[in-house]
Write an enzyme that holds these catalytic residues in place. Structure first.
Site, PDB file in Angstrom:
ATOM      1  N   LEU A  33      85.148  65.977 -10.531  1.00 36.88           N
ATOM      2  CA  LEU A  33      85.732  65.121  -9.481  1.00 36.88           C
ATOM      3  C   LEU A  33      84.696  64.259  -8.753  1.00 36.88           C
ATOM      4  CD1 LEU A  33      88.546  67.363  -7.872  1.00 36.88           C
ATOM      5  CD2 LEU A  33      88.712  65.755  -9.782  1.00 36.88           C
ATOM      6  N   GLY A  36      86.274  61.220 -10.698  1.00 32.01           N
ATOM      7  CA  GLY A  36      87.704  61.370 -10.969  1.00 32.01           C
ATOM      8  C   GLY A  36      88.475  61.724  -9.703  1.00 32.01           C
ATOM      9  N   TYR A 141      72.625  53.956 -19.815  1.00 32.71           N
ATOM     10  CA  TYR A 141      73.986  54.394 -20.116  1.00 32.71           C
ATOM     11  C   TYR A 141      74.221  54.391 -21.630  1.00 32.71           C
ATOM     12  CZ  TYR A 141      79.007  54.077 -20.816  1.00 32.71           C
ATOM     13  OH  TYR A 141      80.276  54.263 -21.287  1.00 32.71           O
TER      14      TYR A 141
END
Ligand code: UDP
Length: 335
Positions: A33, A36, A141
């Site tokens: 989370l 999210g 990334y």
């Protein structure tokens, strides 16, 4: 099947969960989370708030839920942040993901679908991009996603963990229930729609001097439902004995420029959208368009929602619903 979806409280993860549940699978969402949202976890899925670095909790979750296969989507995924904080990306995207593989190996779970990215290619010379194009990421990334993809090959060779790695291009659009909601928001389509709804004063166009027809960057926007369906197909194929594979996921070899996206959003929303051209965003390649011929040929995947209008309409509809983007008070993110 009983499937763990890591990152299932995120944008794409919630839609993948929806698709799996609709097809009768049992899902446990494992998500820390950090990015999210608890309310994005689809009803009917079990939820465990946990981090991939918490090996004990991960292992317990596998055992308690009898996990048989994994869709691994939990990751940090902001290019700009990754350049500033590479350690975070290596820790979460590489070490966290290796933890997951080790638990899978220990418990004999052998099938994994991985969310990878077009960022593994860097600035490719040829478009549309095929999976055989050189991988030369230009930021941590993309580098960390590629590092894990490479690890997957060796875990397959040594331990028989079979995988499908899906290299996404630009996910966009929404279902009735699930849509894109990042804080801060950095993606073009939600920002454009926030400008249309009056929650942002304008859209910044990051550079209009690229070597493209109208000078703005061209991207391959794929509807999130098409993307999610590819995960379901990939999982089924693995279970039926398909060998490990890497596939691009784009929307049929066609791209749209930033200006085209904004014009299309004006048509779809019927609203004015103010635009201001600003400097280029570091690390943005001029054009990224996928060839998805390989997954079409091998798994029979075909995008069903190819019109940009339809993609934007779905995102706009979702944003208008109470509690969604229009009320989230999201601002334009620094870049
Ligand atoms: N973009 C833009 N203004 C914004 C956000 C994005 O001009 O406020 C451009 C960005 O430079 C890129 C395209 O829109 O060319 C898509 O960016 P996004 O962040 O949505 O996805 P990316 O291609 O970086 O994964």
């Amino acid at each position: 099947m009983r499937i763990m979806v890591t990152g299932g409280a995120g944008y794409i993860g919630s839609v993948v969960t929806e698709e799996l549940l609709q097809r009768g699978d049992a899902v446990v969402v494992y998500d820390n989370l950090h990015k999210g949202h608890r309310d994005a976890v689809v009803e009917g899925a079990a939820f465990v708030e946990g981090d991939l670095l918490d090996t004990a909790l991960l292992r317990d979750t596998f055992s308690q839920h009898g996990v048989e296969a994994v869709v691994h989507m939990a990751a940090d995924s902001l290019v700009g942040e990754s350049v500033k904080a590479p350690a975070k990306y290596y820790r979460n995207n590489v070490i966290g993901s290796l933890n997951l593989l080790d638990v899978m190996h220990d418990l004999g779970v052998r099938h994994l679908v991985f969310s990878s990215t077009a960022a593994v290619y860097g600035e490719p010379e040829r478009q549309p991009i095929e999976e055989t194009a050189p991988t030369q990421p230009t930021n941590p990334y993309g580098e960390t996603k590629l590092a894990f993809e490479r690890a997957l090959r060796w875990y397959d060779a040594a331990h028989g963990i079979r995988f499908v790695s899906l290299r996404y291009f630009n996910a966009a659009g929404a279902t009735e229930r699930c849509g894109e909601r990042h804080a801060p928001e950095t993606h073009l389509i939600p920002l454009v729609l926030q400008a249309a709804s009056g929650h942002l004063p304008e859209v910044l166009v990051f550079g209009d001097d690229y070597p493209t027809p109208d000078g703005t960057c061209v991207r391959d926007y794929i509807h999130v439902v098409d993307l999610a369906q590819a995960h379901v197909l990939a999982l089924r194929a693995l279970v039926q004995g398909h060998p490990s594979a890497i596939y691009n996921l784009g929307c049929g070899g066609k791209g749209y420029s930033v200006k085209q996206v904004i014009d299309c959003a004006r048509r779809v929303t019927g609203r004015d959208i103010r635009v201001r051209v600003s400097e280029r965003r570091p690390g943005d390649p001029a054009v990224l368009i996928a060839s998805s011929a390989r997954i079409t040929h091998e798994l029979g995947w075909r995008p069903q929602h190819q019109r940009l209008e339809a993609i934007l309409e779905s995102a706009w509809r979702w944003m208008q619903r109470p509690g969604h983007g229009a009320e989230a008070g999201l601002g334009n993110a620094p870049h």
